[in-house]
Design a protein around this motif. Structure first.
Motif, PDB file in Angstrom:
ATOM      1  N   ARG A  80      -7.514   1.196   0.895  1.00  0.00           N
ATOM      2  CA  ARG A  80      -6.335   1.085   0.034  1.00  0.00           C
ATOM      3  C   ARG A  80      -6.017   2.401  -0.676  1.00  0.00           C
ATOM      4  O   ARG A  80      -4.876   2.628  -1.059  1.00  0.00           O
ATOM      5  CB  ARG A  80      -6.497  -0.064  -0.955  1.00  0.00           C
ATOM      6  CG  ARG A  80      -7.629   0.066  -1.903  1.00  0.00           C
ATOM      7  CD  ARG A  80      -7.904  -1.261  -2.597  1.00  0.00           C
ATOM      8  NE  ARG A  80      -9.120  -1.169  -3.361  1.00  0.00           N
ATOM      9  CZ  ARG A  80      -9.166  -1.109  -4.679  1.00  0.00           C
ATOM     10  NH1 ARG A  80      -8.070  -1.173  -5.383  1.00  0.00           N
ATOM     11  NH2 ARG A  80     -10.320  -1.008  -5.289  1.00  0.00           N
ATOM     12  N   PHE A  94       3.724  -6.157  -1.250  1.00  0.00           N
ATOM     13  CA  PHE A  94       2.325  -6.081  -0.853  1.00  0.00           C
ATOM     14  C   PHE A  94       2.260  -5.327   0.466  1.00  0.00           C
ATOM     15  O   PHE A  94       3.053  -5.580   1.374  1.00  0.00           O
ATOM     16  CB  PHE A  94       1.738  -7.487  -0.683  1.00  0.00           C
ATOM     17  CG  PHE A  94       1.288  -8.096  -1.972  1.00  0.00           C
ATOM     18  CD1 PHE A  94      -0.065  -8.128  -2.297  1.00  0.00           C
ATOM     19  CD2 PHE A  94       2.199  -8.619  -2.864  1.00  0.00           C
ATOM     20  CE1 PHE A  94      -0.486  -8.683  -3.492  1.00  0.00           C
ATOM     21  CE2 PHE A  94       1.788  -9.181  -4.060  1.00  0.00           C
ATOM     22  CZ  PHE A  94       0.437  -9.210  -4.380  1.00  0.00           C
ATOM     23  N   CYS A 142       3.924  -1.894  -6.236  1.00  0.00           N
ATOM     24  CA  CYS A 142       3.324  -1.862  -4.904  1.00  0.00           C
ATOM     25  C   CYS A 142       1.859  -2.269  -5.018  1.00  0.00           C
ATOM     26  O   CYS A 142       1.129  -1.751  -5.871  1.00  0.00           O
ATOM     27  CB  CYS A 142       3.402  -0.456  -4.299  1.00  0.00           C
ATOM     28  SG  CYS A 142       5.075   0.167  -4.128  1.00  0.00           S
ATOM     29  N   GLU A 143       1.447  -3.166  -4.154  1.00  0.00           N
ATOM     30  CA  GLU A 143       0.082  -3.693  -4.142  1.00  0.00           C
ATOM     31  C   GLU A 143      -0.556  -3.386  -2.787  1.00  0.00           C
ATOM     32  O   GLU A 143      -0.360  -4.116  -1.825  1.00  0.00           O
ATOM     33  CB  GLU A 143       0.098  -5.211  -4.378  1.00  0.00           C
ATOM     34  CG  GLU A 143       0.506  -5.648  -5.759  1.00  0.00           C
ATOM     35  CD  GLU A 143      -0.681  -5.690  -6.720  1.00  0.00           C
ATOM     36  OE1 GLU A 143      -1.814  -5.325  -6.329  1.00  0.00           O
ATOM     37  OE2 GLU A 143      -0.462  -6.108  -7.869  1.00  0.00           O
ATOM     38  N   GLY A 167      -6.291  -9.681  -4.028  1.00  0.00           N
ATOM     39  CA  GLY A 167      -4.883  -9.533  -3.658  1.00  0.00           C
ATOM     40  C   GLY A 167      -4.193 -10.881  -3.488  1.00  0.00           C
ATOM     41  O   GLY A 167      -3.054 -11.062  -3.916  1.00  0.00           O
ATOM     42  N   HIS A 201       5.982  -8.723   2.009  1.00  0.00           N
ATOM     43  CA  HIS A 201       4.693  -8.335   2.571  1.00  0.00           C
ATOM     44  C   HIS A 201       4.925  -7.448   3.775  1.00  0.00           C
ATOM     45  O   HIS A 201       5.764  -7.749   4.629  1.00  0.00           O
ATOM     46  CB  HIS A 201       3.878  -9.581   2.991  1.00  0.00           C
ATOM     47  CG  HIS A 201       2.556  -9.224   3.555  1.00  0.00           C
ATOM     48  ND1 HIS A 201       2.280  -9.324   4.892  1.00  0.00           N
ATOM     49  CD2 HIS A 201       1.434  -8.741   2.966  1.00  0.00           C
ATOM     50  CE1 HIS A 201       1.041  -8.918   5.104  1.00  0.00           C
ATOM     51  NE2 HIS A 201       0.508  -8.559   3.954  1.00  0.00           N
ATOM     52  N   SER A 256      -0.473  -4.476   3.403  1.00  0.00           N
ATOM     53  CA  SER A 256      -1.798  -4.774   3.952  1.00  0.00           C
ATOM     54  C   SER A 256      -2.032  -3.928   5.185  1.00  0.00           C
ATOM     55  O   SER A 256      -1.147  -3.813   6.038  1.00  0.00           O
ATOM     56  CB  SER A 256      -1.904  -6.238   4.370  1.00  0.00           C
ATOM     57  OG  SER A 256      -1.622  -7.085   3.304  1.00  0.00           O
ATOM     58  N   PHE A 314      -1.045 -12.268  -5.576  1.00  0.00           N
ATOM     59  CA  PHE A 314       0.126 -12.769  -4.872  1.00  0.00           C
ATOM     60  C   PHE A 314       0.534 -14.126  -5.439  1.00  0.00           C
ATOM     61  O   PHE A 314       1.705 -14.360  -5.753  1.00  0.00           O
ATOM     62  CB  PHE A 314      -0.175 -12.867  -3.368  1.00  0.00           C
ATOM     63  CG  PHE A 314       1.021 -13.179  -2.529  1.00  0.00           C
ATOM     64  CD1 PHE A 314       1.767 -12.159  -1.956  1.00  0.00           C
ATOM     65  CD2 PHE A 314       1.415 -14.494  -2.289  1.00  0.00           C
ATOM     66  CE1 PHE A 314       2.879 -12.439  -1.164  1.00  0.00           C
ATOM     67  CE2 PHE A 314       2.516 -14.782  -1.497  1.00  0.00           C
ATOM     68  CZ  PHE A 314       3.248 -13.748  -0.945  1.00  0.00           C
ATOM     69  N   ILE A 366      -3.441  -3.354  -0.055  1.00  0.00           N
ATOM     70  CA  ILE A 366      -4.590  -4.204   0.244  1.00  0.00           C
ATOM     71  C   ILE A 366      -5.267  -3.677   1.508  1.00  0.00           C
ATOM     72  O   ILE A 366      -4.600  -3.423   2.513  1.00  0.00           O
ATOM     73  CB  ILE A 366      -4.158  -5.675   0.482  1.00  0.00           C
ATOM     74  CG1 ILE A 366      -3.270  -6.191  -0.654  1.00  0.00           C
ATOM     75  CG2 ILE A 366      -5.380  -6.554   0.700  1.00  0.00           C
ATOM     76  CD1 ILE A 366      -3.939  -6.353  -1.977  1.00  0.00           C
TER      77      ILE A 366
END
Length: 143
Positions: free
Chosen positions: A17, A6, A109-110, A122, A138, A8, A126, A112
């Motif tokens: 994003r 993740f 891949c995320e 998100g 993270h 952020s 998670f 946020i």
């Protein structure tokens, strides 16, 4: 098992994003990996396509939308449904939902951003991954 990261934006970062996804794509492509960007919203996919062309003047990110490019010749693909099925290296998820097909990828891949709805979605993703035993990393990013 798929590696899940993740990313952020830290509280002092601008951008969103989509810009974060461009930065991730640039770094991932530097390793030679292929990237599939899951973006089921056609308007957002169009926005991302244009943004990848203009992300940085000194950077070229060879990409295309799956319905408008030859996947064999294009290492960065934007797809709304996870196709083509043979892509399996890196998936960047720009959907608010967990992609059904994420398990075939080596890495997910995320990205946020600061949008409250995106942050809430998100967190739900998670928890979904964590509850199924995936190891999660993270990373706080400043753009």
């Amino acid at each position: 098992m798929t590696r899940i990261d993740f990313y952020s934006l830290d509280e002092n970062s601008g951008g969103d994003r989509f810009l974060l996804a461009c930065r991730l794509v640039e770094r991932i492509r530097a390793t030679g990996a292929r990237v599939l960007i899951h973006c089921p919203d056609p308007g957002q996919a169009h926005h991302l396509d244009r943004l990848l062309w203009t992300f940085r003047e000194d950077s070229f990110l060879p990409h295309g939308r799956i319905d408008r490019t030859d996947p064999e010749l294009t290492p960065i693909l934007i797809s709304g449904d996870g196709s083509p099925d043979k892509e399996d290296q890196v998936l960047i998820n720009l959907s608010s939902e967990v992609p059904e097909f994420f398990g075939r990828f080596e890495r997910l891949c995320e990205p946020i951003d600061h949008d409250p709805a995106a942050r809430l979605a998100g967190r739900e993703r998670f928890r979904y991954y964590r509850d199924r035993g995936y190891l999660l990393e993270h990373h706080q990013i400043r753009l």
